[in-house]
Design a protein around this motif. Sequence first.
Motif, mmCIF file in Angstrom:
data_model
loop_
_atom_site.group_PDB
_atom_site.id
_atom_site.type_symbol
_atom_site.label_atom_id
_atom_site.label_comp_id
_atom_site.label_asym_id
_atom_site.label_seq_id
_atom_site.Cartn_x
_atom_site.Cartn_y
_atom_site.Cartn_z
ATOM 1 N N ALA A 277 23.488 66.496 58.457
ATOM 2 C CA ALA A 277 23.113 65.608 57.360
ATOM 3 C C ALA A 277 21.722 65.994 56.884
ATOM 4 O O ALA A 277 20.777 66.003 57.668
ATOM 5 C CB ALA A 277 23.141 64.145 57.806
ATOM 6 N N GLY A 278 21.609 66.332 55.617
ATOM 7 C CA GLY A 278 20.319 66.694 55.032
ATOM 8 C C GLY A 278 19.887 65.646 54.030
ATOM 9 O O GLY A 278 20.586 65.406 53.036
ATOM 10 N N ASN A 279 18.749 65.002 54.290
ATOM 11 C CA ASN A 279 18.253 63.935 53.427
ATOM 12 C C ASN A 279 17.091 64.438 52.572
ATOM 13 O O ASN A 279 16.108 64.953 53.094
ATOM 14 C CB ASN A 279 17.783 62.751 54.282
ATOM 15 C CG ASN A 279 17.384 61.558 53.437
ATOM 16 O OD1 ASN A 279 18.234 60.907 52.836
ATOM 17 N ND2 ASN A 279 16.096 61.275 53.369
ATOM 18 N N ALA B 206 16.993 66.670 65.848
ATOM 19 C CA ALA B 206 16.345 65.838 64.830
ATOM 20 C C ALA B 206 15.120 66.573 64.289
ATOM 21 O O ALA B 206 14.168 66.817 65.027
ATOM 22 C CB ALA B 206 15.942 64.495 65.428
ATOM 23 N N LEU B 207 15.155 66.918 63.004
ATOM 24 C CA LEU B 207 14.107 67.748 62.402
ATOM 25 C C LEU B 207 13.184 66.912 61.523
ATOM 26 O O LEU B 207 13.641 66.206 60.613
ATOM 27 C CB LEU B 207 14.750 68.866 61.575
ATOM 28 C CG LEU B 207 15.718 69.776 62.336
ATOM 29 C CD1 LEU B 207 16.313 70.817 61.394
ATOM 30 C CD2 LEU B 207 15.005 70.447 63.508
ATOM 31 N N GLY C 103 17.895 65.621 59.288
ATOM 32 C CA GLY C 103 16.462 65.606 58.991
ATOM 33 C C GLY C 103 16.214 65.225 57.550
ATOM 34 O O GLY C 103 17.135 65.139 56.731
ATOM 35 N N HIS C 104 14.936 65.009 57.258
ATOM 36 C CA HIS C 104 14.498 64.585 55.923
ATOM 37 C C HIS C 104 13.516 65.607 55.365
ATOM 38 O O HIS C 104 12.690 66.149 56.095
ATOM 39 C CB HIS C 104 13.832 63.211 56.028
ATOM 40 C CG HIS C 104 13.021 62.810 54.830
ATOM 41 N ND1 HIS C 104 13.599 62.501 53.612
ATOM 42 C CD2 HIS C 104 11.673 62.692 54.662
ATOM 43 C CE1 HIS C 104 12.630 62.188 52.750
ATOM 44 N NE2 HIS C 104 11.469 62.298 53.358
ATOM 45 N N GLY D 231 15.306 68.190 56.138
ATOM 46 C CA GLY D 231 16.590 68.107 55.451
ATOM 47 C C GLY D 231 17.152 69.475 55.135
ATOM 48 O O GLY D 231 18.299 69.782 55.463
ATOM 49 N N HIS D 232 16.326 70.325 54.503
ATOM 50 C CA HIS D 232 16.892 71.652 54.251
ATOM 51 C C HIS D 232 16.897 72.495 55.522
ATOM 52 O O HIS D 232 17.686 73.436 55.638
ATOM 53 C CB HIS D 232 16.232 72.373 53.064
ATOM 54 C CG HIS D 232 14.760 72.502 53.074
ATOM 55 N ND1 HIS D 232 13.922 71.588 52.471
ATOM 56 C CD2 HIS D 232 13.943 73.471 53.559
ATOM 57 C CE1 HIS D 232 12.668 71.976 52.592
ATOM 58 N NE2 HIS D 232 12.658 73.116 53.250
ATOM 59 N N GLY D 233 16.081 72.123 56.505
ATOM 60 C CA GLY D 233 16.202 72.766 57.806
ATOM 61 C C GLY D 233 17.564 72.497 58.424
ATOM 62 O O GLY D 233 18.150 73.362 59.082
ATOM 63 N N SER D 234 18.093 71.285 58.200
ATOM 64 C CA SER D 234 19.425 70.938 58.711
ATOM 65 C C SER D 234 20.495 71.792 58.050
ATOM 66 O O SER D 234 21.429 72.266 58.705
ATOM 67 C CB SER D 234 19.706 69.450 58.457
ATOM 68 O OG SER D 234 18.760 68.637 59.126
#
Length: 379
Positions: free
Chosen positions: A247-249, A129-130, A225-226, A230-233
């Motif tokens: 999932a990238g939010n 979880a990022l 992550g968000h 998100g882009h880390g995901s």
Amino acid sequence: MRLLYLCLLMCLCCVLIEQSTLKADEPILRKRSEPVKITSCWDDLLEGVETPEEWVAHKKIIRQRYLDLIRDQFKPKKPAMEIQFHDTVIVDGVYRRQLISYQVEEGERAHAFLGVPLTLKGPAPAVVALHGTYANGKKRAAGLVDNPDKAYLDHLCRQGYVVIAPDHFVAGHRIPDAGPYDTEEFYKKHPKWTAVGKFTYEHSIAIDVLETLREVNPDRIGVLGHSLGGHGSLFLAAYDERVKAAAGNCSASFFRQNSKVEAWSRDHWYIYFKHIRPGLLKGELPPIDFHEIMALVAPRAYLDLSGLNDGDPLTQRQRILMLLKVMDVYELEKAPQNFAFFVHGKGHSVAHESRELMYGWMDTHLKPASATRTKLVVP
């Protein structure tokens, strides 16, 4: 004469109004049409590629471009993790939360919260979880401070996942002297590497940590992550094939179709890719973009969530065209069920429906089919 002119003008107005009314009442004739192919600048993803075999060969080229972008060749040698457990808290009798640390470079330790449900009956799916750009990142991911919408560790542990929520390398326990998210010290230490390469490499080590735990099923690991998380995901899923679902939010914008592309290589504070700045200032983009990085995840599961009103609306509308092209790759990989996107109008948020979609995506792709199967009511 003037009176006659006025009368004529009034008559003309009445005729125009009548004609306007008649036109409004007339039925609109719409003729049948066949769907037209949508073309965009994102079509270069599969340019010259028609078969799965050609895609496999092209994918190798894209992967190397991605590794070159993050300058993966300059990462340090991976050290022994030397995992340490610092304290333990039982949360609501549901899960165990532990503060842990582990080596990511020789003499440099990352800190994370680790959450483990108490009622597991065997190895469980796990999620990295990022957090986003927040000074005390892992504390927010654990639901201890700030916005509970972003308490992914707490939410997911309650749903049966083992979760690791690491600090970003310039946040939490490792805030630089210059302040949170300042990368100056990092680039002094690693002048040829990139911040994206650094955090992606560290998040990959977080997966190494998960794989040491008997509570974790190593074949069912996801990431979400968000914002920065998100882009880390996306970056992690493209980098590490152990990620089975991502999932990238509200992830960041891409390079092309972006009027603020220089933000990817600022000259201060948080600098993602320092080496591409000279080219960006001359109007030259890197030889890879986000549709290609996203395509590297295929055929594994990827969900993209974004707001049409999150930043430049024209850029965000381009995102939809980009995602349509990524779907072409998943279809070529014969895995269209593993790609999805959700576009909303709630800006840069992790609203209820976005969270439900991310968690449901993890359930679908990381849990047994029985976890999401419906059944009829017994009479």
